[in-house]
Scaffold this motif. Structure first.
Motif, PDB file in Angstrom:
ATOM      1  N   THR A 159      10.465  -0.668  -0.753  1.00 26.16           N
ATOM      2  CA  THR A 159      11.251   0.093  -1.707  1.00 26.16           C
ATOM      3  C   THR A 159      11.464   1.492  -1.159  1.00 26.16           C
ATOM      4  N   ALA A 160      12.721   1.960  -1.201  1.00 27.31           N
ATOM      5  CA  ALA A 160      13.072   3.221  -0.550  1.00 27.31           C
ATOM      6  C   ALA A 160      12.300   4.410  -1.110  1.00 27.31           C
ATOM      7  N   SER A 161      11.860   4.311  -2.363  1.00 30.65           N
ATOM      8  CA  SER A 161      11.117   5.423  -2.960  1.00 30.65           C
ATOM      9  C   SER A 161       9.689   5.527  -2.411  1.00 30.65           C
ATOM     10  N   ARG A 162       9.210   4.450  -1.786  1.00 34.38           N
ATOM     11  CA  ARG A 162       7.882   4.501  -1.174  1.00 34.38           C
ATOM     12  C   ARG A 162       7.959   5.220   0.168  1.00 34.38           C
ATOM     13  N   GLU A 163       6.800   5.627   0.689  1.00 33.25           N
ATOM     14  CA  GLU A 163       6.807   6.257   1.999  1.00 33.25           C
ATOM     15  C   GLU A 163       7.250   5.253   3.059  1.00 33.25           C
ATOM     16  N   ARG A 164       7.943   5.755   4.051  1.00 31.72           N
ATOM     17  CA  ARG A 164       8.486   4.901   5.097  1.00 31.72           C
ATOM     18  C   ARG A 164       7.388   4.188   5.894  1.00 31.72           C
ATOM     19  N   LEU A 165       7.703   2.976   6.324  1.00 33.00           N
ATOM     20  CA  LEU A 165       6.856   2.298   7.296  1.00 33.00           C
ATOM     21  C   LEU A 165       6.800   3.150   8.562  1.00 33.00           C
ATOM     22  N   HIS A 166       5.612   3.300   9.118  1.00 32.97           N
ATOM     23  CA  HIS A 166       5.462   4.025  10.380  1.00 32.97           C
ATOM     24  C   HIS A 166       4.987   3.042  11.438  1.00 32.97           C
ATOM     25  N   VAL A 167       5.792   2.844  12.475  1.00 29.63           N
ATOM     26  CA  VAL A 167       5.485   1.895  13.544  1.00 29.63           C
ATOM     27  C   VAL A 167       4.968   2.664  14.753  1.00 29.63           C
ATOM     28  N   PHE A 168       3.817   2.242  15.252  1.00 35.00           N
ATOM     29  CA  PHE A 168       3.237   2.809  16.461  1.00 35.00           C
ATOM     30  C   PHE A 168       3.159   1.700  17.510  1.00 35.00           C
ATOM     31  N   THR A 169       3.408   2.052  18.759  1.00 34.45           N
ATOM     32  CA  THR A 169       3.315   1.051  19.817  1.00 34.45           C
ATOM     33  C   THR A 169       2.772   1.687  21.085  1.00 34.45           C
ATOM     34  N   ALA A 226       0.837  -1.201   0.000  1.00 35.11           N
ATOM     35  CA  ALA A 226       0.000   0.000   0.000  1.00 35.11           C
ATOM     36  C   ALA A 226       0.871   1.251   0.000  1.00 35.11           C
ATOM     37  N   GLU A 227       0.262   2.328  -0.418  1.00 36.05           N
ATOM     38  CA  GLU A 227       1.002   3.592  -0.489  1.00 36.05           C
ATOM     39  C   GLU A 227       1.487   4.033   0.886  1.00 36.05           C
ATOM     40  N   HIS A 228       0.637   3.851   1.903  1.00 32.27           N
ATOM     41  CA  HIS A 228       0.993   4.236   3.270  1.00 32.27           C
ATOM     42  C   HIS A 228       0.840   2.997   4.158  1.00 32.27           C
ATOM     43  N   LEU A 229       1.943   2.485   4.689  1.00 32.66           N
ATOM     44  CA  LEU A 229       1.922   1.274   5.510  1.00 32.66           C
ATOM     45  C   LEU A 229       2.236   1.635   6.953  1.00 32.66           C
ATOM     46  N   ASN A 230       1.379   1.178   7.871  1.00 37.25           N
ATOM     47  CA  ASN A 230       1.538   1.459   9.297  1.00 37.25           C
ATOM     48  C   ASN A 230       1.443   0.155  10.088  1.00 37.25           C
ATOM     49  N   LEU A 231       2.179   0.096  11.174  1.00 39.93           N
ATOM     50  CA  LEU A 231       2.216  -1.092  12.032  1.00 39.93           C
ATOM     51  C   LEU A 231       1.915  -0.655  13.452  1.00 39.93           C
ATOM     52  N   LEU A 232       0.909  -1.283  14.082  1.00 40.61           N
ATOM     53  CA  LEU A 232       0.548  -0.986  15.463  1.00 40.61           C
ATOM     54  C   LEU A 232       0.816  -2.215  16.324  1.00 40.61           C
ATOM     55  N   LEU A 233       1.686  -2.065  17.309  1.00 41.87           N
ATOM     56  CA  LEU A 233       2.081  -3.182  18.162  1.00 41.87           C
ATOM     57  C   LEU A 233       1.689  -2.900  19.605  1.00 41.87           C
ATOM     58  N   GLY A 234       1.129  -3.923  20.258  1.00 38.43           N
ATOM     59  CA  GLY A 234       0.752  -3.817  21.660  1.00 38.43           C
ATOM     60  C   GLY A 234       1.591  -4.726  22.533  1.00 38.43           C
TER      61      GLY A 234
END
Length: 434
Positions: free
Chosen positions: A179-189, A49-57
């Motif tokens: 891929t580095a040209s894509r927006e960075r993964l954003h990790v939330f915890t 996806a264009e914007h990838l996010n990860l939420l960890l508990g």
């Protein structure tokens, strides 16, 4: 959904449900291979996806701790042993119920106790000092329990240590290797421990957060979307994005965040991962310094800062078109987080992937407010076991890149395609011809 089997998934148009997972190796391998064909490609597609996010508990720390043989810090209720215990517990129970969490835990007690402490100091009650002392003691014990979990993971020996380190790195790289040209993964915890930072260090992943500085990084409200670039040899003026970079946001704070009252700023102290209880950077009076959740005992500004900035980052990152949020180890017990996720799903092109150990009442209540087309659900001990999930079901970006190049090569050179008998296409089958 209450009658679902113990192991269940819904990925795209494919669903599966069972109470029994094969135990012997050949049948288990066949089971994994069958379901990998459905789960892995779907997760790989969602992670593009264009914007990838990860939420960890907390379930994420518990999973790594289980592999390393280190139990996670407990969140059970405690006894403060103060004059206000009955009122604190009643308020904690009410707030937990209002948030849909069910039974209150230690966080709810701390929040209620800190509110009582603030009120007692305003009213100049004589029992306020005793409450402060008891809170300092319990908060310090809580910090030490978090450090004990870190210490158990960091000091694991032999095969357990190798497995824990491998799974931790592989899990993070499954998402961070975009891929580095894509927006960075954003990790939330929502975790207070530093397991994510520890895993990024092991994997060589660079993290970007709101802290700026070298000795004692300071939390900055200004968000300028800083990133990592490099200049390829022989090229000037065309910097390229580096690979292996992610953005990190700790929604509830961290055990190494301290409030500096003199400079009125949030600092990250140099507390080692798994530091011993005797470490000098562990505060003796954490009520006034440690920033691990919105603290009503502090002044108005610190009650909302830095947490307002952190949740603004969360909403800005997930609530936009073509965004995907992958959730692991989060129990959907924080209403302020759930509300933002539901706002995200109001955008038709967004998607959420939930990996849960079991179908809890809180998760079921949340899913009832969503649309099936926007949710991927993976439930059960087999499918969400972190080692199994990482090894068999999560995307492998490095392998995907090589596989794509291989497919392109085979299109151009069809003579390399195997005919199924161990021969390349065009090669004569000597056994049949004889």
């Amino acid at each position: 959904m209450a009658n679902l089997a113990q192991h269940y998934y819904r990925v795209g148009t494919s669903t599966f449900s069972t109470d029994v997972i094969p135990t012997n190796a050949p049948e288990l391998d066949e089971f994994i291979a069958k379901h990998r064909k459905k789960i892995e490609p779907w997760l790989t597609a969602t992670c593009q996806a264009e914007h990838l996010n990860l939420l960890l508990g907390s379930g994420f720390t518990a999973a790594i701790g289980h592999i390393a043989g280190s139990p996670a810090a407990g969140m059970d209720k405690i006894t403060l042993d103060t004059k206000f215990d009955a009122e604190i517990d009643a308020h904690a129970t009410e707030t937990a119920k209002r948030m849909g969490r069910g039974a209150p835990n230690i966080e709810d007690q701390f929040r209620s106790a800190l509110a009582v402490l603030a009120g007692s100091e305003i009213l100049n009650l004589s029992d306020g000092e005793d409450l402060r002392d008891k809170l300092n003691k319990q908060l310090k014990l809580f910090l030490e329990s978090l450090l004990e979990t870190e210490r158990g993971i960091e000091s694991a020996k032999g095969e357990k240590a190798d497995r824990a380190d491998s799974v931790l790195q592989s899990f993070l790289l499954s998402f961070a290797s975009r891929t580095a040209s894509r927006e960075r993964l954003h990790v939330f915890t929502t975790n207070y421990d530093r397991l994510l930072e520890y895993g990024c260090d092991l994997a060589g992943i660079r993290t970007i957060d709101r802290f700026v500085g070298a000795l004692n990084p300071v939390f900055r409200a200004s968000r300028v979307d800083a990133d990592y670039h490099y200049n390829p040899p022989g090229i000037r003026g065309e910097p390229r994005f580096m690979e292996g970079v992610l953005r990190l946001t700790k929604l509830h704070g961290s055990l190494d965040w301290n409030y500096d009252a003199r400079r009125r700023s949030i600092k990250r102290i140099g507390l080692p991962f798994g530091a011993p209880k005797t470490h000098t950077d562990i505060p003796s009076e954490p009520v006034d310094t440690v920033m691990i959740y919105p603290n009503p005992a502090k002044d108005f500004e610190t009650t909302y800062y830095p947490y307002a900035e952190l949740f603004r980052d969360f909403a800005a990152s997930v609530c936009r078109p073509n965004a995907v949020l992958f959730v692991y180890g989060y129990g959907f017990g924080d209403d302020h987080i759930n509300r933002i996720i539901l706002d995200m799903l109001a955008i038709p092109s967004t998607h959420i992937v939930v990996a849960a150990r079991s179908m809890s009442d809180r998760l079921e209540s949340f899913l009832q407010k969503t649309r099936d087309a926007q949710t991927t659900l993976i439930v059960g001990k087999h499918f969400t076991d972190l080692e199994t999930l990482t090894r068999h079901y999560l995307p492998k970006p490095a392998l995907d890149f090589i596989s794509t190049r291989l497919a392109e090569l085979l299109k151009r050179r069809p003579s390399l395609v195997d005919d199924g008998k161990g021969n390349e296409a065009g090669q004569k089958d000597t056994a049949s011809s004889a």
